[in-house]
Scaffold this active site. Structure first.
Site, mmCIF file in Angstrom:
data_model
loop_
_atom_site.group_PDB
_atom_site.id
_atom_site.type_symbol
_atom_site.label_atom_id
_atom_site.label_comp_id
_atom_site.label_asym_id
_atom_site.label_seq_id
_atom_site.Cartn_x
_atom_site.Cartn_y
_atom_site.Cartn_z
ATOM 1 N N LYS A 61 4.191 1.799 -1.950
ATOM 2 C CA LYS A 61 3.122 0.785 -1.978
ATOM 3 C C LYS A 61 1.868 1.353 -2.660
ATOM 4 C CE LYS A 61 3.565 0.030 2.603
ATOM 5 N NZ LYS A 61 4.852 0.642 2.979
ATOM 6 N N THR A 62 1.475 2.547 -2.272
ATOM 7 C CA THR A 62 0.310 3.177 -2.912
ATOM 8 C C THR A 62 0.627 3.471 -4.375
ATOM 9 O OG1 THR A 62 -0.054 4.273 -0.802
ATOM 10 C CG2 THR A 62 -1.416 5.021 -2.632
ATOM 11 N N ASP B 141 -4.942 0.758 2.793
ATOM 12 C CA ASP B 141 -3.657 1.014 3.439
ATOM 13 C C ASP B 141 -3.753 0.610 4.910
ATOM 14 O OD1 ASP B 141 -1.067 1.830 3.535
ATOM 15 O OD2 ASP B 141 -1.487 3.979 3.464
ATOM 16 N N THR C 107 2.764 -1.876 6.929
ATOM 17 C CA THR C 107 4.147 -1.800 7.394
ATOM 18 C C THR C 107 4.427 -2.989 8.311
ATOM 19 O OG1 THR C 107 3.326 -0.377 9.163
ATOM 20 C CG2 THR C 107 4.355 0.715 7.287
ATOM 21 N N ARG D 290 9.880 8.649 -0.915
ATOM 22 C CA ARG D 290 9.030 9.736 -0.392
ATOM 23 C C ARG D 290 9.903 10.803 0.249
ATOM 24 N NH1 ARG D 290 4.802 7.812 3.708
ATOM 25 N NH2 ARG D 290 3.681 7.167 1.843
#
Ligand code: ADE
Length: 355
Positions: free
Chosen positions: A80-81, A125, A174, A233
């Site tokens: 997402k980032t 975030d 999330t 990740r």
């Protein structure tokens, strides 16, 4: 309208307040940031999202207008980032990255909003954790690019409407369901990021190995991808760990055997589960006959907090079909029993048939 302060001059102080600056999380030089793709070509996976974004970005450039506000949701580690960073670099604008828990006081969010320049992107975030006051400051900022501030005490209170540059807010969460609907409604685009396939993850693994200047075979990359829980990740972290093994114990090259042996030593199993995931499944099987059992009970027994279990462990266990969520709590699926090499109690078997 949000009441920001009971004394005047807040916007000037917010502008020079060093605390506000230091709480803005900028890209740093961590491993994760150093390998983040900067364009759509090197961003692997999420093809539907990339296609949509390409069109949105081109249209915004042609119109000479800032991008609509966007909300990305999905489990942690899916990029997402990263995609927000790609959007910023494709638009040729700066991105300011922060997270909702660090926007505790009104002046935190005001300071950041006032520091933005035209076209810039503000990335928040964990946006579901934004407090009510911060949310109310954001509404007119998102809708009309203004800050509505009340200064002075009740009788002498004055309303100040401060114009803001036209910026784009990108929110990430999330837990999209925990966003208030007024906030959710102010995003022009809402997109759910999906878990990655093994093929996509093996591309991520090879790209990262290239950046780390490590030799890797296709089979080695697939072996790492298969244990990465659909999450880039995690794939990137495993590449780093396995390459440490390869450098110290082998000739620096990652093939299938090196990858599997290193991951076995790291106790990452063939489903990508680590000790915590297996402890969670074992707990439900051993202490609660496979469930159902409440999430609070699971968290307390594992000495983990509920949020970590819900946000980090569960999404993949659910997606992999090892765990099931029922109105009466969590239970381990027949596949979960099989994965841990356990036999299902006969009552449990019939319970699953009834479900
Ligand atoms: N690293 C993290 N996410 C990635 C992605 N989607 N593509 C390439 N590298 C990544």
């Amino acid at each position: 309208m949000a009441i920001i302060s009971d004394d005047a001059g807040i916007e000037k102080r917010a502008k020079r307040n060093p605390i506000i600056k230091s709480e803005t999380i900028e890209y740093d030089n961590t491993f994760e940031n150093s390998i983040r793709p900067k364009d759509f070509e090197s961003y692997i996976g999420q093809s539907a999202l990339k296609e949509t974004l390409r069109i949105i970005l081109e249209a915004a450039k042609k119109r000479g207008k800032p991008l609509d506000h966007m909300l990305f949701y999905g489990p942690p580690g899916l990029g997402k980032t990263t995609i927000a960073g790609v959007i910023a670099s494709q638009m040729g604008v700066e991105i300011k990255i922060t997270s909702a828990p660090s926007l505790e006081r009104p002046r935190d969010i005001i300071g950041i909003l006032m520091s933005l320049k035209g076209g810039e992107i503000l990335f928040i975030d964990e946006i579901h954790r934004l407090n009510k006051v911060a949310e109310e400051i954001l509404y007119p900022a998102m809708e009309d690019f203004t800050l509505d501030m009340t200064t002075g005490k009740s009788q002498t209170a004055k309303t100040l409407r401060v114009p803001l540059p036209k910026f784009t807010l990108i929110g990430a969460t999330t837990k999209a369901g925990e966003l208030s609907s007024p906030l959710r409604d102010r995003f022009g685009m809402i997109h759910r990021l999906e878990f990655y396939t093994v093929e996509e993850l093996s591309e991520v693994v090879k790209r990262t190995a290239r950046i780390l200047d490590i030799d890797i075979t296709q089979e080695g990359a697939t072996a790492i991808a298969m244990r990465s829980r659909g999450t880039p990740r995690i794939a990137n972290r495993l590449v780093k760990r396995v390459s440490d093994f390869a450098i110290v114990k082998y000739d620096g090259k990652i093939d299938e055997d090196v990858a599997n042996e290193s991951l076995d030593i790291l106790k990452i199993d063939e489903f990508g589960l680590d000790n915590t995931d297996r402890a969670l499944l074992s707990l439900i099987i051993d202490k609660y006959d496979g469930g159902p059992v409440g999430i609070e009970t699971i968290a307390a027994a594992l000495s983990e907090d509920v949020r970590t279990i819900e946000d980090v462990c569960e999404p993949y266990l659910l997606q992999a079909g090892l765990l099931q969520r029922t109105p009466r709590g969590r239970k381990v699926s027949p596949e979960g029993f099989r994965h841990l090499g356990r036999k299902m109690p006969s009552a449990q078997t019939s319970l699953f048939r009834l479900d």
